[in-house]
Design a protein around this motif. Structure first.
Motif, short mmCIF file in Angstrom:
data_model
loop_
_atom_site.label_atom_id
_atom_site.label_comp_id
_atom_site.label_asym_id
_atom_site.label_seq_id
_atom_site.Cartn_x
_atom_site.Cartn_y
_atom_site.Cartn_z
N GLY A 28 0.87 -1.17 -0.07
CA GLY A 28 -0.18 0.08 -0.01
C GLY A 28 0.91 1.18 -0.06
O GLY A 28 2.04 1.23 0.08
N SER A 29 0.00 2.48 0.21
CA SER A 29 0.93 3.66 0.04
C SER A 29 1.25 4.23 1.28
O SER A 29 2.02 5.07 1.55
N GLY A 30 0.71 3.61 2.40
CA GLY A 30 1.28 3.81 3.76
C GLY A 30 0.02 4.70 4.54
O GLY A 30 -0.11 5.06 5.60
N GLN A 31 -0.96 5.13 3.77
CA GLN A 31 -1.91 5.96 4.13
C GLN A 31 -3.10 5.21 4.70
O GLN A 31 -3.38 3.83 4.43
N VAL A 32 -3.67 5.74 5.70
CA VAL A 32 -4.77 5.08 6.42
C VAL A 32 -6.03 4.75 5.20
O VAL A 32 -6.66 5.44 4.59
N ASP A 38 -12.27 2.63 0.48
CA ASP A 38 -11.19 1.81 0.19
C ASP A 38 -11.33 0.33 0.18
O ASP A 38 -10.65 -0.51 -0.55
N PHE A 39 -12.15 -0.23 1.14
CA PHE A 39 -12.34 -1.58 1.53
C PHE A 39 -13.62 -1.58 2.18
O PHE A 39 -14.40 -0.76 2.58
#
Length: 50
Positions: A28-32, A38-39
């Motif tokens: 992932g990008s590291g963002q929450v 997103d899911f």
């Protein structure tokens, strides 16, 4: 007789590989991640949108 170009010879080869994952992986990008954007979660399974 000329020697064949080694780079050209490598490009023409193909390989059959079998890959087995050892553990689930998520890159992932590291963002929450935001729920339902997103899911989403169904029971104990998470489904991430591309």
């Amino acid at each position: 007789m000329e020697e064949p170009d080694k780079k050209l010879a490598l490009k023409k080869r193909s390989y059959l590989l079998t890959i087995k994952t050892l553990a689930p992986v998520h890159v992932g990008s590291g963002q929450v991640a935001t729920r339902n954007f997103d899911f989403y979660q169904a029971g104990n399974q998470f489904h991430f949108f591309d």
